[in-house]
Design a protein around this motif. Structure first.
Motif, PDB file in Angstrom:
ATOM      1  N   GLY A 149       0.790  -1.221   0.000  1.00  0.00           N
ATOM      2  CA  GLY A 149       0.000   0.000   0.000  1.00  0.00           C
ATOM      3  C   GLY A 149       0.822   1.271   0.000  1.00  0.00           C
ATOM      4  N   GLY A 150       2.110   1.149  -0.329  1.00  0.00           N
ATOM      5  CA  GLY A 150       2.977   2.330  -0.277  1.00  0.00           C
ATOM      6  C   GLY A 150       3.205   2.990  -1.609  1.00  0.00           C
ATOM      7  N   LEU A 151       2.581   2.501  -2.662  1.00  0.00           N
ATOM      8  CA  LEU A 151       2.807   3.052  -3.998  1.00  0.00           C
ATOM      9  C   LEU A 151       1.550   3.792  -4.454  1.00  0.00           C
ATOM     10  CD1 LEU A 151       5.471   2.649  -5.548  1.00  0.00           C
ATOM     11  CD2 LEU A 151       4.263   1.044  -7.033  1.00  0.00           C
ATOM     12  N   PRO A 152       1.668   5.042  -4.910  1.00  0.00           N
ATOM     13  CA  PRO A 152       0.481   5.780  -5.357  1.00  0.00           C
ATOM     14  C   PRO A 152      -0.065   5.201  -6.659  1.00  0.00           C
ATOM     15  CG  PRO A 152       2.458   7.051  -5.808  1.00  0.00           C
ATOM     16  CD  PRO A 152       2.894   5.854  -5.014  1.00  0.00           C
ATOM     17  N   VAL A 153      -1.388   5.141  -6.746  1.00  0.00           N
ATOM     18  CA  VAL A 153      -2.064   4.583  -7.924  1.00  0.00           C
ATOM     19  C   VAL A 153      -3.028   5.616  -8.480  1.00  0.00           C
ATOM     20  CG1 VAL A 153      -3.663   2.807  -8.757  1.00  0.00           C
ATOM     21  CG2 VAL A 153      -1.850   2.202  -7.126  1.00  0.00           C
ATOM     22  N   ILE A 154      -2.952   5.811  -9.787  1.00  0.00           N
ATOM     23  CA  ILE A 154      -3.930   6.639 -10.506  1.00  0.00           C
ATOM     24  C   ILE A 154      -4.841   5.688 -11.273  1.00  0.00           C
ATOM     25  CG2 ILE A 154      -4.290   8.432 -12.237  1.00  0.00           C
ATOM     26  CD1 ILE A 154      -2.905   9.428  -9.729  1.00  0.00           C
ATOM     27  N   VAL A 155      -6.134   5.732 -10.973  1.00  0.00           N
ATOM     28  CA  VAL A 155      -7.108   4.900 -11.688  1.00  0.00           C
ATOM     29  C   VAL A 155      -7.641   5.709 -12.874  1.00  0.00           C
ATOM     30  CG1 VAL A 155      -9.335   3.728 -11.549  1.00  0.00           C
ATOM     31  CG2 VAL A 155      -7.719   3.600  -9.623  1.00  0.00           C
TER      32      VAL A 155
END
Length: 823
Positions: A149-155
Motif C-alpha cells: 500500500g505504499g505506492l500511489p495509484v492513478i485509476v
C-alpha cells in the motif's frame, strides 16, 4: 496557484526561476518510473501511444516498449513509462517471492517492469463494467499485497468516447453518473493508496495528459505524509511543519498572522504578493469549512486558520502547493526537517555562547507561551513550545532525547527535577511546583571567621519530571546544552523556528529581525547576563554530586540520594549579583547582573578509561573550555584532599582559575583559629586546615566549606537557605569575574597578586627610565643646538665656536633647517 492568490503555477515557477528562488524541489529526484496495468483490451498501449505521439492510432503494438520522456523543465525528472501484458501474473509471482525471501521487486516471469516502480496507472474500460469490478476484486488487492500500500495509484477510466449511461427504465442519466461517482468514492475509501480517478479517452485525446501528469505528481508530491485518511485531517507531522512555519512569520508573537505577515510568507515562499481581496475570500472559505474552530480572530489568521488554508488545497488534490511551501523550508518527502550544514557550523567566529539573536528568540518564546503571565513556564506551556518538534516532542535536555542528541559529546545535560506532592499529618497533599520549589536551595552559611563556608541541606524527595521554569531557568538550560554542543543547540533552535540574523544581500528570510512589540516582560529578562563554565572535579567520595545537587537551586532531588554515572553531567543554576556601575554625588550606583553557572561534574572512571578522560579534560582546559575549576574534597578524608591536589598539579596550569571546596564539614572537628602574625608557627590539625595552608602557599582564596545533611534531622529556613546559596554562588562567580570592572576581586590563580605587583613594578620602572632618557636627550639636544657661551651675545667667539663644531653639528642643524623650510 499560490495559497492566497489566483495566480497560476506556471507564473510561480517563472518568477521563482527569474529571482533564483527555491521552487518545489522534490528531493532533487532525477527519474520517475510509471507502470501501466489493467485487463487486456482496456487500451493501455493506446493511451501510452496517444500521450507520446499526440495523436490516436487504430493500430498499436500489443505491448509498448519502454518509453523514456525528456526531463520536464519544471522538475528536471526523466520519466519512464512501462507498459505491461499479463502484469497480474508478474505481481502474483512477486507476492509469492516476497513470502519466500522478503523481496517483492523480483519477478520470475521475466517482466522487468515491476522493480523500482514509483507509481502505477491502473486502467479499466468505461464501456465494460466487468473491468471496473476487477479493479476492486483483483488488481487493487494484488497491488496492495505486492507494494504494501505504499505506492500511489492513478485509476484511469479509458474509452470515454464509447461510454453511454445506462438507459434502463426509470433510471436517469444523472442517477447513473451519481452511482458511478459513489462507486469511485467507495473504491478510494477502501484502497487509501489511490490518489485520483480520472475518466479519459485515448481516441479523443481527452484528459490523456492529465493521467500521466497526476501519476508524476503523485510521486513528486506524495499524499500520505500530508493527510491522515483515518481521521480525515492533516497528519500530525504536517501540522507540526506548518505550525513551525506559522511561528516563523508571526513576528510580533501574538499567535496570529496579520496581512503584512502573510504577505511576507507569500512573497518569500511563492514570490507573488497577496491581495486584500484574496485574504477576504480565504477568511470566508476557512470559516465556512471549520465552523467549530477559531480560524480568524481580530481579522487575522490563527494557527488553525493557517492550517485550514492548506487543508483546502489538499482536499482539492493540489498537493503541489503545500509541498512547494514545505520544501522551501527544508522538509523532505517524509516531512523530516533537514537542518542545513551552516546552521551546525554557526556564524563566522561562532563561540559556545548563545548569540544575541538566539537570546531574543528564546525570550520572545518564553513570554509568548507563558500563558498565565506568572513569569513561569508550566508543563503545559513547555508542551506547547516543543509541540512542533517530531516525536518525542520533548526538550533537548530531557534524557529521552539528550542521550541521542549528545551521544558523542563529553557530557550530558542533567535533567531538572520537580518535587513530588508530599502528605502532611492531616493527609492532605501539597505541591512544590512553581516559584517556591525553584527557590528552595537547601544551603546555609556556617559562621566562621577564618573561611567562607556553606551548609547543604537536602530537599524534598523528587522524581524525574521536567519542572516549571522561570525565565532564568529557561535560559540557563539553553546555555547548558550550548556549552555541551553549540552546533546541536543551534539545530534545536532552528527546529523551533529560529533563523539566525546574518548580513546578506539576499532578499527575504536572511534579513528577518524581531519586531515583537513592547509587552509585559519578566524583570529577569531585562537584566544583563554573564555565563560561567565550571568543571567540578574530585575523588569518588568527595561529595561533589551532593554539592552540585544543592547548588542547582532546588531543582534536583535529595542531595544525599545520588547515583553513580559513567558520563560527565552538566547542570545549570544562576545568581543575581550587584555590580558597581558608576560613582556620583549620590554615591555608588549598582546594576543587577544575572550570572549563569554551567557546572560539569566529572565522575571518576575505571582505570582503563582514565587516560582518555584526562586527555579530554586537558583539551577542554587548554582550549579555554572553562572559567573555573572547583576541586572538591571530603573534609574527613585526607586522601580525598590529596587526590584533589594531584588533579590540580597534573591538569591545571597557573593560568587556570581554581577554588577548593570542602564537603561533609558537619562530620569533622572544628577548624583552628589562627593569628595572621603567627602564620609561621601555625600547624594544620584537620583536613580543612591542611587545605587552607595549601591555598595560602599558592596565594588562593581559602577553601569554601560545605556540609550535607538530611533535612528531616536538620530542617532550615528556606529563605535563609536561598540567601546562603546565593552567597556561595557569588563567591564562585567572583573567582571568575575578577577581570571585569565592578566586581570584587578574589584570588583564584596561583600567586596572581604577586605576579600583578611584579608586573606593575616593571611597568613603573620602564616609565621611570623612559622619563630619564627623554630628559637627557632633551638636554643633549639643547646643548648641541645652542653651543657653549653666553646666550645673550653673538660675538666672534660664538661664531668661531660654531665653525669648530660645524663638522659635528652641520648635519643636525641642516636637518632642522630643512624641516623649518618645508614646514
Amino acid at each position: 496557484m499560490a495559497p492566497l492568490t489566483s495566480s497560476s503555477s506556471s507564473r510561480i515557477v517563472r518568477e521563482q526561476e527569474r529571482d533564483g528562488g527555491n521552487i518545489a524541489d522534490p528531493q532533487k529526484r532525477t527519474s520517475i518510473t510509471m507502470l501501466v496495468l489493467g485487463d487486456e483490451g482496456v487500451g493501455k498501449s493506446s493511451l501510452i501511444s496517444t500521450f507520446v505521439s499526440r495523436h490516436f492510432s487504430e493500430v498499436v503494438p500489443g505491448i509498448m516498449t519502454r518509453v523514456r520522456l525528456p526531463p520536464d523543465p519544471e522538475n528536471s525528472c526523466i520519466t519512464t513509462i512501462v507498459d505491461s501484458q499479463g502484469g497480474d501474473a508478474a505481481l502474483i509471482s512477486a507476492v509469492a517471492n516476497m513470502r519466500r525471501n522478503g523481496n517483492p521487486h523480483h519477478s520470475e516471469h521475466g517482466m522487468g517492469g515491476i522493480e523500482n516502480v514509483d507509481s502505477i496507472i491502473l486502467i479499466y474500460d468505461l464501456d465494460r463494467d466487468e473491468t471496473f469490478f476487477r479493479l476492486e476484486n483483483h488488481w487493487l488487492p494484488l497491488i496492495e499485497r505486492c507494494y504494501n500500500g505504499g505506492l500511489p495509484v492513478i485509476v484511469a477510466g479509458n474509452k470515454m468516447d464509447l461510454f453511454l449511461p445506462s438507459s434502463a427504465a426509470g433510471v436517469t442519466d444523472e442517477q447513473v453518473l451519481a452511482r458511478s461517482r459513489q462507486q469511485i468514492v467507495s473504491l478510494m475509501q477502501r484502497f487509501r493508496f489511490i490518489r485520483q480517478c480520472i475518466k479519459c479517452s485515448a481516441k479523443n485525446l481527452l484528459r490523456v495528459d492529465e493521467v500521466f501528469l497526476k501519476a508524476q505528481q503523485a510521486v513528486l508530491y506524495p499524499f500520505t505524509p500530508l493527510y491522515d485518511l483515518d481521521i480525515g485531517k492533516l497528519s500530525e507531522d504536517c501540522r507540526r511543519a506548518f505550525t513551525r512555519i506559522f511561528r516563523m512569520y508571526d513576528r510580533d508573537h501574538d499567535g496570529l498572522l496579520s496581512h503584512s505577515e502573510l504577505d511576507r510568507f507569500q512573497h518569500e515562499t511563492f514570490h507573488v504578493p497577496v491581495y486584500e481581496r484574496d485574504l477576504t475570500g480565504w477568511k470566508k472559505v476557512v470559516s465556512r469549512n471549520n465552523p467549530n474552530e477559531e480560524v480568524v480572530r481580530d481579522g487575522k489568521f490563527t494557527v488553525e486558520g493557517f492550517l485550514a488554508i492548506f487543508d483546502v488545497f489538499i482536499s482539492q488534490n493540489r498537493l503541489d502547493v503545500p509541498w512547494q511551501a514545505l520544501r522551501s523550508f527544508g522538509y523532505d518527502d517524509n516531512l523530516s526537517l533537514q537542518v542545513p550544514e551552516h546552521v551546525y557550523k554557526g556564524p563566522e567566529n561562532a563561540s559556545w555562547t548563545l548569540t544575541s539573536s538566539a537570546r531574543r528568540f528564546l525570550s520572545d518564546l518564553f513570554h509568548q507561551f507563558d500563558t498565565d503571565h506568572d513569569g513561569v513556564l508550566s508543563l503545559d506551556d513547555m508542551d506547547a513550545i516543543f509541540s512542533i518538534i517530531p516525536e518525542p516532542s520533548l526538550p533537548p535536555w530531557h534524557p529521552i532525547r539528550s542521550r541521542e542528541l549528545f551521544r558523542e559529546c563529553f557530557s550530558l545535560p542533567k535533567m531538572p527535577y520537580t518535587a513530588l506532592p508530599t502528605s502532611d499529618s492531616t493527609g492532605s497533599t501539597s505541591s512544590h511546583f512553581g516559584a517556591q520549589s525553584l527557590s528552595a536551595s537547601g544551603i546555609t552559611i556556617i559562621s566562621n571567621e577564618s573561611f567562607p563556608s556553606v551548609d547543604i541541606s537536602s530537599l524534598d524527595r523528587a522524581t524525574l519530571v521536567s519542572t516549571p521554569l522561570t525565565f532564568l531557568d529557561w535560559l540557563g538550560l539553553w546555555h547548558t546544552i550550548s556549552d555541551i554542543s553549540p552546533g546541536t543547540t543551534r539545530a534545536e533552535l532552528f527546529r523551533l523556528g529560529h533563523i539566525e540574523d546574518v548580513k546578506t544581500t539576499r532578499r527575504g528570510r536572511g534579513r528577518r529581525k524581531s519586531v515583537a512589540p513592547v509587552r509585559e516582560r519578566t524583570p529577569d529578562s531585562l537584566l544583563s547576563s554573564r555565563e560561567l563554565r565550571i568543571l567540578l572535579l574530585g575523588s569518588p567520595s568527595s561529595g561533589k554530586t551532593a554539592l552540585i545537587n544543592s547548588l542547582c537551586d532546588g531543582r534536583t532531588k535529595d542531595p544525599l540520594s545520588t547515583t553513580k554515572t559513567q558520563r560527565p553531567e552538566t547542570s545549570s543554576t544562576f545568581v543575581r549579583m550587584k555590580r558597581r556601575k558608576t560613582k556620583s554625588s549620590k554615591g555608588e550606583e549598582h546594576e543587577t547582573v544575572a550570572v549563569h553557572f554551567i557546572i560539569t561534574e566529572v565522575p571518576e572512571v575505571e582505570a582503563e578509561n582514565r587516560l582518555q578522560q584526562q586527555k579530554h579534560l586537558s583539551e577542554i582546559l587548554s582550549d579555554g573550555g572553562c572559567d573555573l575549576v572547583a576541586l572538591a574534597f571530603d573534609s574527613t578524608n585526607s586522601a580525598s584532599l590529596a587526590y584533589a591536589k594531584h588533579l590540580e598539579s597534573s591538569l591545571l596550569t597557573e593560568d587556570i582559575s581554581r577554588v577548593y571546596v570542602a564537603t561533609k564539614s558537619d562530620q569533622c572537628g572544628p577548624t583552628q583559629d589562627r593569628d595572621e602574625d603567627d602564620d609561621d608557627e601555625w600547624q594544620p590539625t584537620t583536613v580543612i586546615d591542611e587545605a587552607a595552608m595549601h591555598c595560602r602557599e599558592l596565594d588562593l582564596e581559602p577553601p569554601l566549606i560545605t556540609s550535607a545533611c538530611d533535612s528531616t534531622t536538620s530542617p532550615v529556613d528556606s529563605d535563609l537557605d536561598e540567601h546562603n546559596r546565593s552567597q556561595a554562588l557569588c563567591h564562585l562567580a567572583r573567582c571568575c569575574l575578577k577581570e571585569e570592572p565592578g566586581f570584587e576581586r578574589l584570588r583564584a590563580k596561583p600567586h596572581e597578586e604577586r605576579k600583578r605587583r611584579e608586573s606593575s613594578k616593571r611597568r613603573n620602572r620602564k616609565m621611570i627610565w623612559f622619563g630619564v632618557g627623554v630628559g637627557v636627550a632633551v638636554a643633549v639636544v639643547g646643548y648641541l643646538w645652542t653651543g657653549v657661551g653666553s646666550s645673550g651675545s653673538k660675538g666672534a667667539s660664538a661664531t668661531a665656536g660654531d665653525e669648530r663644531r660645524g663638522g659635528r653639528l652641520g648635519w643636525f642643524r641642516s636637518f632642522f633647517a630643512r624641516v623649518d623650510s618645508t614646514g
